[in-house]
Design a protein around this motif. Structure first.
Motif, mmCIF file in Angstrom:
data_model
loop_
_atom_site.group_PDB
_atom_site.id
_atom_site.type_symbol
_atom_site.label_atom_id
_atom_site.label_comp_id
_atom_site.label_asym_id
_atom_site.label_seq_id
_atom_site.Cartn_x
_atom_site.Cartn_y
_atom_site.Cartn_z
ATOM 1 N N ILE A 1 2.176 -10.100 7.294
ATOM 2 C CA ILE A 1 3.293 -8.716 6.657
ATOM 3 C C ILE A 1 4.214 -9.507 8.137
ATOM 4 O O ILE A 1 4.527 -9.504 9.192
ATOM 5 C CB ILE A 1 2.880 -7.520 7.036
ATOM 6 C CG1 ILE A 1 1.874 -7.341 6.820
ATOM 7 C CG2 ILE A 1 5.167 -6.869 6.405
ATOM 8 C CD1 ILE A 1 1.922 -6.635 5.279
ATOM 9 N N GLY A 2 5.308 -10.367 7.166
ATOM 10 C CA GLY A 2 6.459 -10.926 8.078
ATOM 11 C C GLY A 2 5.999 -12.127 9.238
ATOM 12 O O GLY A 2 5.012 -12.794 8.477
ATOM 13 N N GLN A 3 5.931 -11.437 10.479
ATOM 14 C CA GLN A 3 5.649 -12.396 11.638
ATOM 15 C C GLN A 3 4.205 -11.329 11.482
ATOM 16 O O GLN A 3 3.572 -12.022 12.917
ATOM 17 C CB GLN A 3 6.869 -12.283 12.326
ATOM 18 C CG GLN A 3 7.932 -12.906 12.299
ATOM 19 C CD GLN A 3 9.080 -12.514 13.613
ATOM 20 O OE1 GLN A 3 8.537 -13.374 14.861
ATOM 21 N NE2 GLN A 3 9.948 -12.742 13.592
ATOM 22 N N LEU A 4 3.823 -10.822 11.403
ATOM 23 C CA LEU A 4 2.746 -9.888 11.574
ATOM 24 C C LEU A 4 1.355 -10.511 10.442
ATOM 25 O O LEU A 4 1.399 -10.525 9.430
ATOM 26 C CB LEU A 4 2.969 -8.575 12.350
ATOM 27 C CG LEU A 4 3.836 -8.088 12.729
ATOM 28 C CD1 LEU A 4 4.082 -7.018 12.544
ATOM 29 C CD2 LEU A 4 3.982 -8.569 14.123
ATOM 30 N N ALA A 5 0.178 -10.573 11.069
ATOM 31 C CA ALA A 5 -1.148 -10.330 10.274
ATOM 32 C C ALA A 5 -1.148 -8.865 10.539
ATOM 33 O O ALA A 5 -2.083 -8.921 11.999
ATOM 34 C CB ALA A 5 -1.992 -11.622 10.662
ATOM 35 N N VAL A 6 -1.885 -8.402 9.887
ATOM 36 C CA VAL A 6 -3.117 -7.520 9.514
ATOM 37 C C VAL A 6 -4.235 -7.614 8.829
ATOM 38 O O VAL A 6 -4.250 -7.943 7.974
ATOM 39 C CB VAL A 6 -2.511 -6.441 8.450
ATOM 40 C CG1 VAL A 6 -3.588 -4.903 8.427
ATOM 41 C CG2 VAL A 6 -0.524 -5.773 8.872
ATOM 42 N N GLY A 7 -5.142 -7.688 9.741
ATOM 43 C CA GLY A 7 -6.650 -7.167 9.378
ATOM 44 C C GLY A 7 -7.199 -6.416 9.391
ATOM 45 O O GLY A 7 -7.213 -5.501 10.206
ATOM 46 N N ILE A 8 -8.301 -6.188 8.206
ATOM 47 C CA ILE A 8 -9.282 -5.173 7.931
ATOM 48 C C ILE A 8 -10.366 -5.817 8.376
ATOM 49 O O ILE A 8 -10.570 -6.414 7.313
ATOM 50 C CB ILE A 8 -8.725 -4.545 6.146
ATOM 51 C CG1 ILE A 8 -7.417 -4.024 6.823
ATOM 52 C CG2 ILE A 8 -9.587 -3.604 6.198
ATOM 53 C CD1 ILE A 8 -6.686 -4.028 5.093
ATOM 54 N N LEU A 9 -11.508 -5.098 9.115
ATOM 55 C CA LEU A 9 -12.387 -5.256 8.719
ATOM 56 C C LEU A 9 -14.207 -4.125 8.483
ATOM 57 O O LEU A 9 -14.056 -3.471 8.803
ATOM 58 C CB LEU A 9 -13.249 -5.510 10.567
ATOM 59 C CG LEU A 9 -14.661 -6.230 11.420
ATOM 60 C CD1 LEU A 9 -15.086 -7.793 10.304
ATOM 61 C CD2 LEU A 9 -14.749 -5.985 12.177
ATOM 62 N N SER A 10 -15.219 -5.026 7.550
ATOM 63 C CA SER A 10 -15.739 -3.889 6.840
ATOM 64 C C SER A 10 -16.912 -4.764 6.906
ATOM 65 O O SER A 10 -17.471 -5.648 6.860
ATOM 66 C CB SER A 10 -15.340 -3.158 5.467
ATOM 67 O OG SER A 10 -15.666 -4.382 4.771
ATOM 68 N N PRO A 11 -17.920 -4.243 6.651
ATOM 69 C CA PRO A 11 -19.336 -4.865 6.302
ATOM 70 C C PRO A 11 -19.326 -5.322 5.078
ATOM 71 O O PRO A 11 -18.010 -4.600 3.871
ATOM 72 C CB PRO A 11 -20.851 -3.482 5.807
ATOM 73 C CG PRO A 11 -19.594 -2.502 6.994
ATOM 74 C CD PRO A 11 -18.043 -2.199 6.462
ATOM 75 N N SER A 12 -19.532 -6.367 4.369
ATOM 76 C CA SER A 12 -20.253 -7.359 3.705
ATOM 77 C C SER A 12 -20.083 -6.896 2.251
ATOM 78 O O SER A 12 -19.106 -6.891 1.517
ATOM 79 C CB SER A 12 -20.974 -8.693 3.388
ATOM 80 O OG SER A 12 -20.430 -9.192 4.607
ATOM 81 N N ALA A 13 -20.795 -5.541 2.399
ATOM 82 C CA ALA A 13 -20.928 -4.720 1.193
ATOM 83 C C ALA A 13 -20.161 -4.236 0.719
ATOM 84 O O ALA A 13 -20.425 -3.942 -0.372
ATOM 85 C CB ALA A 13 -22.761 -4.118 1.128
ATOM 86 N N VAL A 14 -19.163 -3.535 1.570
ATOM 87 C CA VAL A 14 -18.333 -2.824 0.880
ATOM 88 C C VAL A 14 -16.789 -3.140 0.088
ATOM 89 O O VAL A 14 -16.498 -4.318 0.333
ATOM 90 C CB VAL A 14 -17.021 -2.343 2.475
ATOM 91 C CG1 VAL A 14 -16.027 -1.683 1.933
ATOM 92 C CG2 VAL A 14 -18.391 -1.336 2.854
ATOM 93 N N VAL A 15 -16.315 -2.511 -0.785
ATOM 94 C CA VAL A 15 -15.940 -3.226 -2.087
ATOM 95 C C VAL A 15 -13.877 -2.403 -1.542
ATOM 96 O O VAL A 15 -14.028 -1.699 -1.708
ATOM 97 C CB VAL A 15 -15.840 -2.906 -3.005
ATOM 98 C CG1 VAL A 15 -15.003 -3.049 -4.316
ATOM 99 C CG2 VAL A 15 -17.646 -3.603 -3.262
ATOM 100 N N LEU A 16 -13.825 -3.274 -0.476
ATOM 101 C CA LEU A 16 -12.714 -2.877 0.275
ATOM 102 C C LEU A 16 -11.170 -2.651 -1.135
ATOM 103 O O LEU A 16 -10.524 -1.411 -0.552
ATOM 104 C CB LEU A 16 -12.167 -3.788 1.056
ATOM 105 C CG LEU A 16 -12.744 -3.733 2.801
ATOM 106 C CD1 LEU A 16 -11.779 -5.414 3.158
ATOM 107 C CD2 LEU A 16 -12.424 -2.944 3.327
#
Lengths: 126, 133
Positions: free
Chosen positions: B112-127
């Motif tokens: 997002i522009g100059q930023l990065a947004v990260g979302i962490l979850s267990p692999s099995a989760v369908v984000l």
């Protein structure tokens, strides 16, 4: 119309107020080339004479280090301490912006804000 | 519209507004507050472990619990650099998203522009499903 000294001072205070509103930032100050604090906003008692002198020494050392390794102008100095951070950024005419943050300060957020704020302050000091 | 998509679009809009703004301070504050709100909202979703926002590999905001947020933001910078290089070589256009899936966890990154947004979850989760509404 040229900015009066009072206008300039008011604008600088406003900018420092924005910086100290960041989470964890406990002080922000402008230090001139002689190591004197010209503007300061703080949440705690601080020896401004000592701060000013220390900032100019630290920044001067960083600049010389950069010269020694031929890396050009110093844009920012970060000191990470046990209980927080100190960040220094050069402004025009030999002024330095100094920030003090406690352990809750987000380094990326502070650095991002400083990078955006430096041009604004340089305009005020121009 | 997918909830996360709508949030990402909103942040892109605010980022573009910031880039064009005459009054940068207000635009920057709005952008920062919106980013913080999104991080807090994302982490409340079932299945999301953590959410973070970073700039140049340094943390701007964290939400939830992760073993090492600083490592996440530092590695994000690595991935962003590699991703941008690959996107340039392959003429993909500007990188908007990356997903890294490990055996145990996955990380979705949004630029997002100059930023990065990260979302962490267990692999099995369908984000996509977890963040749809």
């Amino acid at each position: 119309m040229a900015m009066t000294a009072i206008d300039r001072s008011h604008k600088v205070d406003k900018v420092l107020g924005t910086i100290t509103a960041l989470r964890g930032v406990t002080a922000a100050a402008i230090i001139d080339s002689d190591g004197l604090v010209t503007h300061v906003r703080r949440d705690f008692e601080i020896n401004t004479d000592a701060l000013g002198a220390a900032v100019q020494i630290a920044f001067g050392s960083a600049r010389r280090a950069s010269d020694h390794v031929a890396q050009g102008a110093t844009h920012m100095v970060l000191v990470e301490n046990k209980d927080g951070i100190v960040m220094l950024a050069p402004l025009s005419r030999g002024f330095v912006l100094a920030l003090v943050g406690d352990s809750s300060a987000m380094l990326g957020a502070v650095r991002f804000e400083v990078k955006q704020t430096v041009p604004e302050l340089n305009t005020i000091f121009a | 519209m997918h909830w996360l998509e709508s949030q990402v679009e909103r942040l892109h809009g605010l980022s573009e507004t910031l880039a064009r703004a005459a009054d940068c301070k207000q635009a920057r504050q709005s952008f920062r507050e919106a980013v913080e709100d999104v991080a807090a909202a994302v982490v409340r979703r079932d299945g999301v472990t953590a959410c973070f926002v970073c700039h140049d590999g340094l943390l701007i905001e964290t939400a939830g619990r992760a073993p090492d947020f600083e490592a996440l933001s530092a590695m994000t910078q690595h991935w962003m650099v590699a991703g941008k290089e690959a996107a340039l070589t392959l003429s993909l256009g500007k990188v908007r998203q990356m997903v890294i899936v490990g055996h145990e966890h996955k990380l979705a990154l949004f630029v997002i522009g100059q930023l990065a947004v990260g979302i962490l979850s267990p692999s099995a989760v369908v984000l996509g499903r977890a963040l749809a509404h």
